[in-house]
Enzyme design. Structure first.
Site, PDB file in Angstrom:
ATOM      1  CE  LYS A 275      19.012  -4.140  14.064  1.00 11.98           C
ATOM      2  NZ  LYS A 275      19.227  -5.589  14.001  1.00 11.98           N
ATOM      3  NE  ARG A 349      26.059 -10.130   7.193  1.00 15.86           N
ATOM      4  CZ  ARG A 349      25.408 -11.219   7.605  1.00 15.86           C
ATOM      5  NH1 ARG A 349      25.260 -12.254   6.796  1.00 15.86           N
ATOM      6  NH2 ARG A 349      24.888 -11.282   8.811  1.00 15.86           N
TER       7      ARG A 349
HETATM    8  N1  BES Z   1      23.854  -4.973  14.465  1.00 13.83           N
HETATM    9  C1  BES Z   1      23.170  -6.184  14.196  1.00 13.83           C
HETATM   10  C2  BES Z   1      23.637  -7.359  15.059  1.00 13.83           C
HETATM   11  C3  BES Z   1      23.351  -7.276  16.533  1.00 13.83           C
HETATM   12  C4  BES Z   1      22.298  -7.977  17.066  1.00 13.83           C
HETATM   13  C5  BES Z   1      24.163  -6.564  17.375  1.00 13.83           C
HETATM   14  C6  BES Z   1      22.052  -7.943  18.426  1.00 13.83           C
HETATM   15  C7  BES Z   1      23.924  -6.523  18.734  1.00 13.83           C
HETATM   16  C8  BES Z   1      22.874  -7.217  19.259  1.00 13.83           C
HETATM   17  C9  BES Z   1      23.390  -6.581  12.733  1.00 13.83           C
HETATM   18  O1  BES Z   1      23.531  -5.532  11.838  1.00 13.83           O
HETATM   19  C10 BES Z   1      22.165  -7.318  12.306  1.00 13.83           C
HETATM   20  O2  BES Z   1      21.132  -6.728  12.275  1.00 13.83           O
HETATM   21  N2  BES Z   1      22.332  -8.592  12.002  1.00 13.83           N
HETATM   22  C11 BES Z   1      21.233  -9.393  11.599  1.00 13.83           C
HETATM   23  C12 BES Z   1      21.684 -10.227  10.434  1.00 13.83           C
HETATM   24  C13 BES Z   1      20.552 -10.983   9.775  1.00 13.83           C
HETATM   25  C14 BES Z   1      19.637 -10.037   9.063  1.00 13.83           C
HETATM   26  C15 BES Z   1      21.142 -11.980   8.827  1.00 13.83           C
HETATM   27  C16 BES Z   1      20.846 -10.278  12.775  1.00 13.83           C
HETATM   28  O3  BES Z   1      21.729 -10.794  13.447  1.00 13.83           O
HETATM   29  O4  BES Z   1      19.650 -10.427  13.017  1.00 13.83           O
HETATM   30 MN    MN Z   2      21.696  -4.789  11.161  1.00 11.20          MN
END
Ligand code: BES
Ligand code: MN
Ligand code: ZN
Length: 496
Positions: A275, A349
């Site tokens: 990230k 997931r």
């Molecule tokens: N934990 C994150 C989702 C999230 C985003 C929680 C913002 C709280 C605030 C999750 O694990 C994630 O990183 N999801 C990705 C999925 C993507 C790679 C398909 C996302 O939403 O960017």
């Molecule tokens: Mn994630």
């Protein structure tokens, strides 16, 4: 926070702050407030005459009476014909936030009999305490010097003798729910180094010991033996071992259990699909689903309702190292399906799919998972609603209803068949991301692939689990979302 129900007249209360819920009013004191106005020597009529306070939601006014409570806070309830538990809970929360601000450690809450008569007394007792718990929450664990002036140590609901018993019944429920929500928020707030997967497991074990329900914790070896390879894959980049937590609350009934599954990523860096640095610290909140399930078990332990509930928490860090899972890696899940891990940041997931598969052995009546799963749900719904999906209309309606009453609204997203092809993989049974379009729904579809027949629903709380700004009724930071919704859900089921 101690709570009680009293029948002393509000003007005789000795609380540091007396909050009075007031529905929409004009500049003249309406009939239902004249007695109180007289008791406070015309203070209320002076406030209303100023026009500064009209009883709108979120509106407040303070005055300082010569006798009785040190301060009186008028709190707006909005239109009296649409008065409901959410309005009263919010007013109570607002009053508690003001009490903290003013340094008032004891709070009394009063509704005039006309206003109280529009509510069910038990519900009033419950939502007042839920609201005060929410608004009065502070977190000082990591400061060497306290920042808040006070804690609310004492709250009293003022009512009539006739309504006392019912109000007190609600107060007890409210106190349990408030404790569950506070438990969840305290856990959420803990940073990754103070809340590892094994720390979460210890919290579950402590709850189990305190309230006498069964808790089992699997470590890496047992997770391996069980075949939860998707959970293992996420954890393999971290020095912290994963845990798989099972909690079994049995409520003196032989009914099949409800199964609640919470995402417990104690820190989500994204892994190799890392990230951006900006706001990455917020990813300590990626265990909010787990916190909601644990908070719900706190409520179950306190109230002991007639229902069986199984809680499952897969928990891990999502970090990166030379041993981390890589984009393109293929793993065989607990369910047996193979997954191509396109993006290591879609880890929630992965850990949930093994838990959903494991849930089958409890023969649950339904499975509900809760997870900070997608940034896409924040884009779709912001912090106003939790995203809801599932395979069963009745279960979805039930959750929508529970969320609405609990003040934790959900909004359904369509899990239509057409979205399924977005997670087709070139190499495995499915892949773990479905592209930018409809990101929350394709995440839901991924989970659905691991449900074979049970009624199932999925709550995406990425937008509602924590707030980036203060609201009148809740401080910024963790919300404990899910605890009130699940409590309402299980208590309704227990009541038959
Ligand atoms: N934990 C994150 C989702 C999230 C985003 C929680 C913002 C709280 C605030 C999750 O694990 C994630 O990183 N999801 C990705 C999925 C993507 C790679 C398909 C996302 O939403 O960017
Ligand atoms: Mn994630
Ligand atoms: Zn995550």
């Amino acid at each position: 926070m101690r709570s009680s129900v009293g029948t002393t007249a509000p003007q005789q209360s000795t609380a540091a702050l007396l909050a009075v819920g007031v529905p929409r009013v004009g500049r003249k004191v309406p009939g239902f407030l004249t007695a109180l106005d007289k008791a406070f020597k015309g203070e209320i009529s002076r406030v209303l005459a100023s026009g500064d306070f009209t009883g709108k939601p979120d509106q407040t006014a303070v005055f300082y009476p010569a006798k009785g409570p040190k301060r009186v806070l008028l709190v707006g309830l909005g239109e009296s014909n649409s008065l409901d538990g959410n309005a009263v809970r919010k007013a109570a929360a607002l009053a508690a936030r003001q009490a903290l601000e003013l340094g008032a450690g004891s709070l009394a809450f009063f509704l005039t009999s006309e206003t109280a008569s529009k509510m069910d007394a038990e519900e009033t007792g419950r939502v007042v305490i839920e609201g005060v718990g929410q608004g009065g929450w502070t977190f000082e664990q990591f400061r060497s010097k306290r920042r808040s002036k006070t804690d609310i140590t004492n709250v009293q609901i003022l009512t009539t003798k006739a309504l006392r018993t019912a109000t007190d019944r609600g107060r007890k429920v409210g106190a349990a729910v408030a404790a569950g929500q506070a438990f969840a928020r305290n856990l959420q707030m803990r940073p990754g180094n103070h809340c590892t997967p094994s720390d979460l497991a210890r919290e579950a074990e402590t709850l189990g010991e305190r309230y006498g329900f069964k808790v089992r914790v699997k470590g890496r070896r047992q997770i391996q033996k069980e075949g939860m390879n998707a959970l293992l894959a996420v954890s393999q980049g971290s020095a912290q071992e994963p845990r798989f937590i099972t909690m079994e609350y049995r409520g003196r009934t032989s009914a099949k259990p409800v199964c609640l599954v919470g995402k417990g990523v104690t820190f989500d860096s994204g892994g190799i699909s890392i990230k951006p640095a900006l706001n990455m610290e917020e990813m300590k909140f990626d265990m909010s689903g787990a916190a909601a399930v644990l908070g719900t078990f706190e409520v179950l332990g306190r109230l002991k309702p007639l229902i069986n509930v199984v809680g499952l928490i897969p928990t891990t860090e999502n970090l990166l190292s030379s041993t981390a899972v890589k984009p393109g890696d293929v793993v065989k899940t607990h369910f047996g399906k193979t997954v191509e891990i396109i993006n290591t940041d879609a880890e929630g997931r992965l850990i949930l799919c093994d838990a959903l598969s494991y849930a089958r052995r409890f023969e649950p009546v339904c499975i509900v998972d809760i997870a900070t799963l997608t940034g896409a749900v924040v884009v779709a719904l912001g912090d106003q609603a939790t995203g809801l999906m599932g395979n069963n209309d009745d279960l979805i309606e039930e959750l929508l209803g529970a969320g609405a009453v609990a003040g934790e609204p959900c909004w359904e997203l369509p899990l239509w068949d057409g979205y399924r092809q977005q997670i087709d993989s070139d190499i495995a049974d499915i892949k773990n991301v479905g592209g930018r379009a409809a990101g929350s729904i394709t995440a839901g579809w991924f989970l659905k692939e691991f449900i074979d027949k049970h009624p199932w629903a999925h709550l995406d709380i990425a937008g509602t689990a924590y707030l980036d700004h203060d609201r009148p009724d809740i401080a910024k930071g963790p919300t404990g979302v899910g605890v009130r919704l699940f409590s309402e859900f299980v208590l309704r089921r227990a009541a038959g």
